[in-house]
Design an enzyme around this catalytic site. Structure first.
Site, PDB file in Angstrom:
ATOM      1  N   LYS A   8       3.097   7.519  -1.486  1.00 17.47           N
ATOM      2  CA  LYS A   8       2.754   7.572  -0.060  1.00 17.47           C
ATOM      3  C   LYS A   8       3.904   8.205   0.729  1.00 17.47           C
ATOM      4  O   LYS A   8       3.705   9.146   1.466  1.00 17.47           O
ATOM      5  CB  LYS A   8       2.471   6.167   0.501  1.00 17.47           C
ATOM      6  CG  LYS A   8       1.521   5.257  -0.292  1.00 17.47           C
ATOM      7  CD  LYS A   8       0.171   5.789  -0.499  1.00 17.47           C
ATOM      8  CE  LYS A   8      -0.860   5.053  -1.315  1.00 17.47           C
ATOM      9  NZ  LYS A   8      -0.885   3.660  -1.513  1.00 17.47           N
ATOM     10  N   TRP A  42      -5.556  -4.239  -0.451  1.00 19.72           N
ATOM     11  CA  TRP A  42      -4.424  -4.331  -1.375  1.00 19.72           C
ATOM     12  C   TRP A  42      -3.894  -5.753  -1.410  1.00 19.72           C
ATOM     13  O   TRP A  42      -3.554  -6.285  -2.471  1.00 19.72           O
ATOM     14  CB  TRP A  42      -3.323  -3.346  -0.981  1.00 19.72           C
ATOM     15  CG  TRP A  42      -3.777  -1.930  -1.051  1.00 19.72           C
ATOM     16  CD1 TRP A  42      -3.852  -1.033  -0.032  1.00 19.72           C
ATOM     17  CD2 TRP A  42      -4.239  -1.221  -2.220  1.00 19.72           C
ATOM     18  NE1 TRP A  42      -4.331   0.176  -0.481  1.00 19.72           N
ATOM     19  CE2 TRP A  42      -4.577   0.088  -1.808  1.00 19.72           C
ATOM     20  CE3 TRP A  42      -4.403  -1.566  -3.562  1.00 19.72           C
ATOM     21  CZ2 TRP A  42      -5.069   1.050  -2.708  1.00 19.72           C
ATOM     22  CZ3 TRP A  42      -4.886  -0.611  -4.446  1.00 19.72           C
ATOM     23  CH2 TRP A  42      -5.212   0.672  -4.018  1.00 19.72           C
ATOM     24  N   ASP A  49       4.790  -5.755   0.046  1.00 22.92           N
ATOM     25  CA  ASP A  49       4.277  -4.469  -0.424  1.00 22.92           C
ATOM     26  C   ASP A  49       4.494  -3.466   0.712  1.00 22.92           C
ATOM     27  O   ASP A  49       3.831  -3.516   1.741  1.00 22.92           O
ATOM     28  CB  ASP A  49       2.783  -4.614  -0.750  1.00 22.92           C
ATOM     29  CG  ASP A  49       2.151  -3.315  -1.247  1.00 22.92           C
ATOM     30  OD1 ASP A  49       2.812  -2.257  -1.198  1.00 22.92           O
ATOM     31  OD2 ASP A  49       0.977  -3.368  -1.677  1.00 22.92           O
TER      32      ASP A  49
HETATM   33  C1  LIG Z   1      -1.722   2.746  -2.422  1.00 24.71           C
HETATM   34  C2  LIG Z   1      -1.361   1.314  -2.282  1.00 24.71           C
HETATM   35  C3  LIG Z   1      -1.361   0.439  -3.383  1.00 24.71           C
HETATM   36  C4  LIG Z   1      -1.775   0.872  -4.775  1.00 24.71           C
HETATM   37  O1  LIG Z   1      -0.847   1.720  -5.291  1.00 24.71           O
HETATM   38  P1  LIG Z   1      -0.964   2.307  -6.779  1.00 24.71           P
HETATM   39  O2  LIG Z   1       0.378   2.933  -6.944  1.00 24.71           O
HETATM   40  O3  LIG Z   1      -2.092   3.272  -6.780  1.00 24.71           O
HETATM   41  O4  LIG Z   1      -1.183   1.177  -7.700  1.00 24.71           O
HETATM   42  C5  LIG Z   1      -0.968  -0.861  -3.176  1.00 24.71           C
HETATM   43  N1  LIG Z   1      -0.597  -1.295  -1.956  1.00 24.71           N
HETATM   44  C6  LIG Z   1      -0.609  -0.491  -0.880  1.00 24.71           C
HETATM   45  C7  LIG Z   1      -0.190  -1.033   0.441  1.00 24.71           C
HETATM   46  C8  LIG Z   1      -0.977   0.839  -1.012  1.00 24.71           C
HETATM   47  O5  LIG Z   1      -0.993   1.636   0.059  1.00 24.71           O
END
Ligand SMILES: *Cc1c(COP(=O)(O)O)cnc(C)c1O
Length: 359
Positions: free
Chosen positions: A196, A102, A172
């Site tokens: 998540k 990511w 993030d």
């Molecule tokens: C799942 C995830 C993403 C991507 O998320 P989407 O909502 O599917 O775009 C980005 N960063 C992290 C750390 C993630 O766990």
């Protein structure tokens, strides 16, 4: 009907209490005679829901008044573009710490709009640790430094926040938000896809310091400007109304249990159970160096692909689902987000012990 223990990395388990309340309110939410899905986003009933979602999130995360909370769409992945477009317009330079897929995607998207520097990486050891980073490594004049606070795929987490001095830190937190107390004032911006640890897929939460607004690049599409959403209370266009409603109830669930501090204590207990077992097992082992381990995502392996596959299949048959590791790393991964009860982790560990004894 029996519910499985779902160890998916996302979308993932939601608290049963929240699902039950959603069920109860499905046809008639708060005396409105409608489902939340049927409400106009401009109605006073819905305004109350989004206001409550924001207020409860602010309360449990202790978000300072000089930060805006935005409810957006497009997933965390859309943030990879919005961040450089909106925050990278002073010097068009930004730093990225590469701690997984990511992080790398965020960096690659950054490269499209500005001079993006990868100031550190843990790719040399398949992202099984976090590289040392501090302010001395930042590019002079960089508009921001981006980190992935919890690396969902590899199971690493910044257990101590790097010292970036006065730099604008963008984090993030998709897979760790609401799992632990965080000092929001240390960040310029925090973002998280909800699926998540906050709610269902479809909404992305952005927490951004006000002084970072208002300086997007000219090419930025209207919908990708934080200003657009900030100036319109996340209602410039139709927001993901039902997903926000669930996020509201998840925040209330945490508040009612005593807040994020209590949530974190539970998460520590759950993770310790699993890591202690892994550290003492002769068959299973964790893949991350102990000091960088995540409380949320726990990757582990045996020393044979065949045994991994057998374990995943037998676990599934017993109601422990989605234990297969990410397709890029193989092995197993147990994601034990807020909504996973400790009983689920206890049952998993008991099953792993039994599997080890039988194999
Ligand atoms: C799942 C995830 C993403 C991507 O998320 P989407 O909502 O599917 O775009 C980005 N960063 C992290 C750390 C993630 O766990």
């Amino acid at each position: 009907m029996s519910r499985v223990y779902n160890f998916s990395a996302g979308p993932s388990m939601l608290p049963v209490e929240v699902l039950e309340r959603a069920q109860k309110e499905m046809l008639d939410c708060a005396g409105s005679g409608q489902s939340v899905m049927e409400m106009s986003h401009r109605s006073k009933e819905y305004q109350a829901i989004i206001d409550e979602a924001e207020a409860t999130l602010r309360e449990i995360m202790n978000i300072p008044d000089n930060y805006k909370v935005l409810f957006l769409q497009g997933g965390a992945s859309t943030q990879f573009a919005m961040i450089p477009l909106n925050l990278g317009n002073k010097n068009k330079v930004a730093d990225y710490v590469i701690t997984g897929q990511w992080a790398k995607k965020a960096y690659q998207e950054g490269q499209r709009y500005l001079e993006a520097h990868a100031i550190a990486s843990s790719a040399d050891k398949t992202f099984s640790y976090l590289p040392e980073v501090d302010k001395s490594m930042l590019t002079p004049g960089a508009d921001f430094v981006h980190i992935t606070y919890n690396n969902t795929i590899y199971g690493t987490h910044f257990n101590t926040m790097p010292d970036f001095g006065d730099a604008v830190v963008v984090a993030d937190m998709s897979s760790s938000i609401l799992s632990e107390e965080v000092d929001v004032s240390k960040f310029g911006m925090i973002y998280a896809g909800a699926q998540k640890n906050m709610g269902p897929a479809g909404v992305t939460v952005v927490i951004i310091r006000e002084d970072l607004l208002g300086n997007a690049m000219d090419i930025t599409p209207t919908m990708l400007k934080y200003d657009t959403h900030s100036e319109n209370g996340s209602m410039y266009n139709t927001p993901p109304t039902y997903a926000i409603y669930i996020v509201k109830m998840v925040c209330e669930w945490i508040k009612n249990m005593g807040g994020i501090k209590v949530m974190h204590e539970k998460n520590v207990k759950k993770a310790e159970l699993l890591y202690n077992f892994l550290d003492n097992s002769k068959m299973f082992k964790g893949t991350v160096v102990p000091e960088d381990r995540s409380l949320m995502n726990v990757p582990f392996v045996t020393d044979s692909e065949e045994l991994n596959a057998k374990f995943i299949a037998e676990a599934k048959a017993k109601g422990f689902v989605n234990l297969k590791g990410h397709r890029s790393v193989g092995g197993m991964r147990a994601s034990i987000y807020n909504a996973m009860p400790i009983e689920g982790v206890e049952a998993l560990v008991a099953f792993m012990k039994e599997f080890e004894a039988n194999n």
